[in-house]
Design a protein around this motif. Structure first.
Motif, PDB file in Angstrom:
ATOM      1  N   HIS A 228       3.352 -43.578  35.191  1.00 21.53           N
ATOM      2  CA  HIS A 228       2.992 -43.559  33.771  1.00 21.53           C
ATOM      3  C   HIS A 228       3.125 -42.169  33.164  1.00 21.53           C
ATOM      4  O   HIS A 228       3.519 -42.018  32.006  1.00 21.53           O
ATOM      5  N   SER A 229       2.815 -41.147  33.961  1.00 23.74           N
ATOM      6  CA  SER A 229       2.899 -39.778  33.436  1.00 23.74           C
ATOM      7  C   SER A 229       4.353 -39.399  33.143  1.00 23.74           C
ATOM      8  O   SER A 229       4.633 -38.660  32.194  1.00 23.74           O
ATOM      9  N   GLN A 231       6.746 -41.542  32.233  1.00 21.62           N
ATOM     10  CA  GLN A 231       7.088 -42.273  31.015  1.00 21.62           C
ATOM     11  C   GLN A 231       6.546 -41.569  29.774  1.00 21.62           C
ATOM     12  O   GLN A 231       7.273 -41.358  28.794  1.00 21.62           O
ATOM     13  N   SER A 232       5.278 -41.167  29.811  1.00 20.08           N
ATOM     14  CA  SER A 232       4.658 -40.547  28.642  1.00 20.08           C
ATOM     15  C   SER A 232       5.267 -39.180  28.336  1.00 20.08           C
ATOM     16  O   SER A 232       5.440 -38.811  27.165  1.00 20.08           O
ATOM     17  N   ARG A 233       5.639 -38.425  29.373  1.00 19.59           N
ATOM     18  CA  ARG A 233       6.230 -37.104  29.144  1.00 19.59           C
ATOM     19  C   ARG A 233       7.606 -37.229  28.490  1.00 19.59           C
ATOM     20  O   ARG A 233       7.930 -36.477  27.568  1.00 19.59           O
ATOM     21  N   THR A 235       8.645 -39.718  26.649  1.00 20.85           N
ATOM     22  CA  THR A 235       8.421 -40.187  25.273  1.00 20.85           C
ATOM     23  C   THR A 235       8.143 -38.988  24.376  1.00 20.85           C
ATOM     24  O   THR A 235       8.673 -38.881  23.265  1.00 20.85           O
ATOM     25  N   LYS A 236       7.318 -38.056  24.881  1.00 18.00           N
ATOM     26  CA  LYS A 236       6.985 -36.834  24.125  1.00 18.00           C
ATOM     27  C   LYS A 236       8.227 -35.966  23.929  1.00 18.00           C
ATOM     28  O   LYS A 236       8.479 -35.458  22.823  1.00 18.00           O
ATOM     29  N   LYS A 239      10.450 -37.310  21.156  1.00 23.43           N
ATOM     30  CA  LYS A 239       9.959 -37.019  19.807  1.00 23.43           C
ATOM     31  C   LYS A 239      10.249 -35.569  19.433  1.00 23.43           C
ATOM     32  O   LYS A 239      10.656 -35.278  18.304  1.00 23.43           O
ATOM     33  N   ARG A 246      14.318 -45.109  21.824  1.00 29.61           N
ATOM     34  CA  ARG A 246      13.295 -45.038  22.867  1.00 29.61           C
ATOM     35  C   ARG A 246      13.832 -44.198  24.016  1.00 29.61           C
ATOM     36  O   ARG A 246      14.894 -44.484  24.569  1.00 29.61           O
ATOM     37  N   SER A 248      13.231 -43.285  27.657  1.00 27.57           N
ATOM     38  CA  SER A 248      12.475 -43.779  28.805  1.00 27.57           C
ATOM     39  C   SER A 248      13.383 -43.848  30.027  1.00 27.57           C
ATOM     40  O   SER A 248      14.610 -43.798  29.911  1.00 27.57           O
TER      41      SER A 248
END
Length: 308
Positions: A228-229, A231-233, A235-236, A239, A246, A248
């Motif tokens: 999960h970390s 994926q979230s990194r 995503t950041k 942006k 997306r 990912s």
């Protein structure tokens, strides 16, 4: 021959009108464990069965075709088609097992088909977006930033899944190749690295050092990395790089597939590299980017430039 005092399970099923739901689940999941299904797959079955029971307000072993049709109608009010089909696949596996082992007379899913869904465009990153992403990551000048750069290179070079990447151990890296052991279909496979990824990965291993965990990619506490970390990194990062798509691990996998197809790789080789169980998804990739292949053929066809 003397009769036994107790009837066998099979004989009890003949006498009993229906198997209980508890017995059905016990037998189904025992079969799952015997077939060595992935824990994630077993958990998926459990979650879908629980959700279906709640929606139907009825035990699954007592359901008929009308109940399944009602489940679909109710689900369409609150779910996407892909989510409904995911649930139907789980129910089909359950009822097919019960019917095959004669625990029920007939599967209520026998005449139920998956819902048709409009094929969505598969997003991929172009050259400029990949370079922008790398610039954002490299600005950090930290161990975590360097680790994420290597992760991105490995994703784009090999097309591995996120679950496969976090399962790589240091010893799985062997020069210009990585042995992928934690696979979706339980079959190990080998993926290959470009020169730049191989060199950068060697540098990462040196900086990583010798630790208690054997996992190749680690967090800031020198422990194995949580999917999960990652994926979230990313995503950041997406942006920060002002990428509207997306960003990912799955997007990287699609991107790798497209770039390989554009480079002329054949479908069977791509299927093997990506670890697909059959050609279905691979063929979809080829069909999706067929126009790109046609353009490439016009530009670089074998007869182009010949004075004939």
């Amino acid at each position: 021959m003397a009769r036994r005092k107790e009837l066998t399970q099979e004989e009890l099923l003949i006498i009993r009108k229906n198997i209980t739901e508890e017995e059905a689940f016990e037998k189904f999941f025992k079969d799952c464990y015997l077939r060595n299904l992935r824990p994630a797959t077993i958990e998926y079955y459990k979650n879908e069965f629980h959700a279906a029971k709640l929606l139907l307000n009825k035990e699954l072993v007592n359901c008929n075709q009308n109940d399944i049709e009602e489940l679909i109608l109710q689900s369409k009010k609150i779910m996407k088609v892909t989510t409904i089909n995911t649930r139907l696949r789980a129910l089909r596996a359950f009822y097919n097992f019960l019917a095959k082992t004669k625990l029920i007379k007939e599967s209520p899913m026998k005449n139920i088909k998956l819902l048709r869904d409009r094929q969505k465009t598969i997003e991929t990153l172009d050259k400029n977006e990949i370079e922008s992403l790398l610039k954002v990551i490299r600005k950090q000048k930290t161990f975590i930033g360097f680790r994420d750069e290597i992760i991105l290179l490995v994703f784009l070079d090999t097309g591995v899944r996120l679950s496969e990447l976090v399962g790589i151990d240091v010893e799985d890296v062997q020069g210009n190749k990585i042995i992928i052991r934690k696979t979706k279909n339980l079959f190990e496979r080998t993926v290959y690295l470009s020169d730049i990824t191989e060199e950068q990965l060697k540098r990462y291993v040196i900086i990583r050092g010798v630790l208690q965990t054997n996992r190749l990619f680690i967090n800031r506490d020198n422990e194995k990395l949580n999917p999960h970390s990652i994926q979230s990194r990313f995503t950041k990062y997406g942006k920060e790089a002002k990428i509207s798509k997306r960003v990912s691990p799955h997007t990287f996998r699609h991107t790798m597939a497209k770039r390989m197809i554009m480079a002329g790789v054949d479908a069977f080789t791509l299927m093997t590299i990506l670890g697909h169980s059959d050609m279905t998804i691979t063929k979809r990739y080829v069909n999706l980017w067929g126009a790109d292949i046609e353009l490439k053929h016009k530009q670089f066809g074998a007869l182009k430039g010949l004075n004939i």
